[in-house]
Design an enzyme around this catalytic site. Structure first.
Site, short mmCIF file in Angstrom:
data_model
loop_
_atom_site.label_atom_id
_atom_site.label_comp_id
_atom_site.label_asym_id
_atom_site.label_seq_id
_atom_site.Cartn_x
_atom_site.Cartn_y
_atom_site.Cartn_z
N TYR A 191 0.85 -1.20 0.00
CA TYR A 191 0.00 0.00 0.00
C TYR A 191 0.88 1.24 0.00
CZ TYR A 191 -3.72 -3.27 0.77
OH TYR A 191 -4.59 -4.31 0.59
N SER A 192 0.56 2.18 -0.89
CA SER A 192 1.31 3.45 -0.94
C SER A 192 1.04 4.22 0.35
CB SER A 192 0.83 4.31 -2.09
OG SER A 192 0.91 3.61 -3.30
N CYS A 373 0.07 7.34 -10.66
CA CYS A 373 -0.20 6.32 -9.63
C CYS A 373 -1.68 5.94 -9.63
CB CYS A 373 0.20 6.85 -8.25
SG CYS A 373 0.18 5.56 -6.99
N GLU A 413 3.78 4.18 -10.72
CA GLU A 413 3.43 3.09 -9.81
C GLU A 413 1.96 2.78 -10.02
OE1 GLU A 413 5.73 2.18 -6.27
OE2 GLU A 413 4.04 3.11 -5.24
N TYR A 415 -1.15 -0.37 -10.36
CA TYR A 415 -1.46 -1.71 -9.85
C TYR A 415 -2.84 -2.14 -10.28
CZ TYR A 415 -2.84 1.72 -6.21
OH TYR A 415 -3.31 2.83 -5.53
P1 FAD Z 1 -7.09 -10.21 -2.95
O1 FAD Z 1 -7.89 -11.00 -2.02
O2 FAD Z 1 -5.62 -10.44 -3.03
O3 FAD Z 1 -7.72 -10.33 -4.38
C1 FAD Z 1 -7.06 -9.85 -5.50
C2 FAD Z 1 -7.28 -10.81 -6.63
O4 FAD Z 1 -8.66 -10.79 -6.96
C3 FAD Z 1 -6.56 -10.42 -7.90
O5 FAD Z 1 -5.24 -10.90 -7.90
C4 FAD Z 1 -7.42 -11.10 -8.95
O6 FAD Z 1 -7.09 -12.44 -9.04
C5 FAD Z 1 -8.81 -11.01 -8.34
N1 FAD Z 1 -9.58 -9.91 -8.91
C6 FAD Z 1 -9.46 -8.60 -8.60
N2 FAD Z 1 -10.33 -7.86 -9.29
C7 FAD Z 1 -11.00 -8.74 -10.08
C8 FAD Z 1 -12.04 -8.59 -11.03
N3 FAD Z 1 -12.55 -7.39 -11.32
N4 FAD Z 1 -12.48 -9.69 -11.64
C9 FAD Z 1 -11.97 -10.90 -11.36
N5 FAD Z 1 -10.99 -11.10 -10.46
C10 FAD Z 1 -10.53 -10.04 -9.83
N6 FAD Z 1 -4.43 -0.50 -2.91
C11 FAD Z 1 -5.07 0.48 -2.22
O7 FAD Z 1 -6.25 0.35 -1.90
N7 FAD Z 1 -4.40 1.61 -1.84
C12 FAD Z 1 -3.09 1.83 -2.14
O8 FAD Z 1 -2.52 2.86 -1.79
C13 FAD Z 1 -2.40 0.80 -2.85
N8 FAD Z 1 -1.11 0.93 -3.17
C14 FAD Z 1 -0.46 -0.03 -3.85
C15 FAD Z 1 0.89 0.14 -4.15
C16 FAD Z 1 1.57 -0.82 -4.86
C17 FAD Z 1 3.04 -0.59 -5.18
C18 FAD Z 1 0.89 -1.99 -5.28
C19 FAD Z 1 1.62 -3.05 -6.05
C20 FAD Z 1 -0.43 -2.18 -4.96
C21 FAD Z 1 -1.14 -1.21 -4.25
N9 FAD Z 1 -2.47 -1.38 -3.90
C22 FAD Z 1 -3.13 -0.37 -3.22
C23 FAD Z 1 -3.20 -2.64 -4.20
C24 FAD Z 1 -3.06 -3.62 -3.02
O9 FAD Z 1 -1.73 -4.05 -2.90
C25 FAD Z 1 -3.91 -4.87 -3.16
O10 FAD Z 1 -3.61 -5.46 -4.39
C26 FAD Z 1 -5.41 -4.60 -3.08
O11 FAD Z 1 -5.76 -4.04 -1.83
C27 FAD Z 1 -6.18 -5.94 -3.22
O12 FAD Z 1 -5.74 -6.82 -2.27
P2 FAD Z 1 -6.76 -7.79 -1.51
O13 FAD Z 1 -6.01 -8.66 -0.58
O14 FAD Z 1 -7.88 -7.02 -0.94
O15 FAD Z 1 -7.35 -8.64 -2.70
#
Ligand code: FAD
Ligand code: A2P
Length: 415
Positions: A191-192, A373, A413, A415
């Site tokens: 998370y940023s 971003c 950046e 994602y």
């Molecule tokens: P998970 O349970 O891990 O689910 C994600 C998975 O769901 C995906 O890999 C994909 O397989 C599936 N999926 C997602 N969308 C769909 C769709 N529409 N249809 C079908 N399948 C889908 N997030 C923020 O909220 N704020 C930030 O500031 C932020 N900064 C980031 C900075 C960086 C450098 C990076 C790499 C990511 C950042 N993210 C940010 C995103 C964050 O890291 C997570 O990826 C996001 O919160 C989702 O994680 P989760 O565990 O909730 O979802």
């Protein structure tokens, strides 16, 4: 070592903005001391200027570095005015006799919070996934106003008692509890960071995030699915504990140049690093802590969101614009309320196309940095908009972009 009651004496009589000079012996010269810019003197004494409201933190840091505080003096006292709270007058006056500039103590040592970070001093991976820092939640506030779409939260974590330091533009990892579908412990998500290095309370002991709860319809079953980590964070309550790693990232750092032009292109939570930038540039408390970074360049934020209630940090952004109209420009792309020239949703790339000539001109200046971003999907559209203006000017965009990247002026950046 001076005890807390010595500090208490200061606390009762001094306001938070007063500066104190610590004389410290036995400080180990190591990476952390280097980072804190403590001037280690050959005599064995180190002199550190500390604002009143950083005194406890300074004591902890000095202790960690093996140092012993032999005196604390208010800077006023060194200048011959009232307010001397040192319990060790003798060694304090010896401090003056060593020939230091008592009228301008800042010359030898800056307050820790003003320590200028050299490039080599970018903190990374202080906490790794196998030994994360356990942060406590201080607050968790909704960012989407009534009528907006989805859930997005501003979450502030307490870092007190740890070593986690960071710079604007870096990220941290959060490890959600539980196991994944293979029965393995959940992995970290990045998370940023949405706060400045000083944190939202300006006490150098917090970090804040801007997190949207991932919610989508399963492509086969049609069921609503919620993201694991984003749901975990959005549901946190004050007092809850969270596993945090990092910091990571050197891609999105803000240049030191206070005259720079900073173009920021954000969709949704992509605002996070730019909130940190803008707070560092324009917030009063930040400006008073960062005497060597008094921003007077131009910051331009182009911000894409779905609806007006989805404009994250709207009130504060607009307040900055009102206060610094010559230094901060704010352009929205509100996809579900505004139309692009073809009649479709207004995305950030349409705003870039609209202002492409102006942006292109800005990019010709060597101290213009462009940052992007948020959603990966915006990249192609932005490239397309800038390609068009580059070719109008007889330049190949890809080549120009490569040169900007090489010069550290193109930062992405997504994602
Ligand atoms: P998970 O349970 O891990 O689910 C994600 C998975 O769901 C995906 O890999 C994909 O397989 C599936 N999926 C997602 N969308 C769909 C769709 N529409 N249809 C079908 N399948 C889908 N997030 C923020 O909220 N704020 C930030 O500031 C932020 N900064 C980031 C900075 C960086 C450098 C990076 C790499 C990511 C950042 N993210 C940010 C995103 C964050 O890291 C997570 O990826 C996001 O919160 C989702 O994680 P989760 O565990 O909730 O979802
Ligand atoms: P929309 O969802 O109306 O299509 P979020 O807050 O969900 O991250 O979204 C931020 C903004 O980015 C929304 O306005 C969203 O529009 C917009 N958006 C979605 N896809 C793209 C894309 N490919 N390029 C640019 N903006 C996009």
């Amino acid at each position: 070592m001076l005890n807390q009651s010595a500090l208490g004496a200061a606390a009762n009589t001094e306001s938070g903005s007063r500066l104190f000079r610590y004389e410290v012996v036995g400080l180990r010269q190591n990476a952390e001391a280097d980072k804190a810019s403590y001037p280690i003197r050959r005599s064995g004494s180190t002199f550190i200027t500390v604002p009143y409201d950083r005194m406890n933190e300074a004591m902890q840091r000095i202790t960690r570095l093996g140092g012993k505080i032999v005196s604390i003096q208010p800077i006023d006292a060194l200048n011959g005015r009232n307010g001397n709270v040192s319990t060790e007058q003798k060694s304090s006056s010896a401090t003056l006799e060593t020939g230091q500039s008592a009228t301008n103590p800042g010359k030898e040592s800056k307050p820790m919070t003003q320590a200028k970070e050299a490039k080599a001093d970018i903190p990374v991976n202080i906490y790794r996934p196998n030994a994360p820092f356990i942060a406590k939640v201080i607050s968790n506030e909704p960012l989407v106003q009534e009528g907006g779409i989805g859930i997005c939260q501003h979450v502030k974590f307490d870092l007190a008692g740890g070593d986690l330091r960071y710079l604007e533009g870096q990220s941290i990892g959060v490890i959600p509890p539980g196991t994944d579908k293979n029965g393995k412990p959940e992995k970290l998500r990045l998370y940023s960071i949405a706060s400045t290095r000083h944190g939202d309370d300006l006490n150098d002991t917090t970090v804040s995030l801007c997190v949207r709860q991932l919610e989508y319809k399963h492509p086969e079953t049609g069921e609503t699915v919620y993201g694991v980590c984003s749901t975990h964070i959005c549901n946190l309550q004050p007092g809850d504990e969270v596993k945090v790693t990092g910091p990571t990232g050197k891609e999105m750092l803000l240049p030191d140049d206070p005259d720079a032009t900073i173009i920021m292109l954000a969709t949704g939570t992509g605002i996070a690093p730019f909130r940190a930038f803008l707070w560092r540039m324009f917030k009063d408390g930040e400006r008073s802590l960062n005497s060597d970074y008094q921003f007077k360049g131009l910051a331009w934020l182009v911000f894409g969101v779905a609806t007006t209630p989805n404009v994250l940090y709207k009130q504060e952004l607009e307040e900055i614009q009102e206060k610094y109209p010559d230094n901060f420009r704010l352009t929205y792309a509100i996809s579900r309320e505004q139309k692009n020239p073809e009649g479709g949703r207004m995305y950030i790339q349409h705003r870039v196309a609209e202002h492409a000539e102006e942006m292109w001109e800005m990019m010709q200046k060597p101290n213009t940095h462009t940052y992007m971003c948020g959603l990966k999907g915006m990249e192609d559209g932005i490239d397309e908009a800038l390609s068009a203006v580059a070719s109008k000017n007889g330049v190949d965009w890809k080549e120009f972009q490569r040169a900007m990247k090489k010069a550290g002026r193109w930062h992405v950046e997504t994602y």
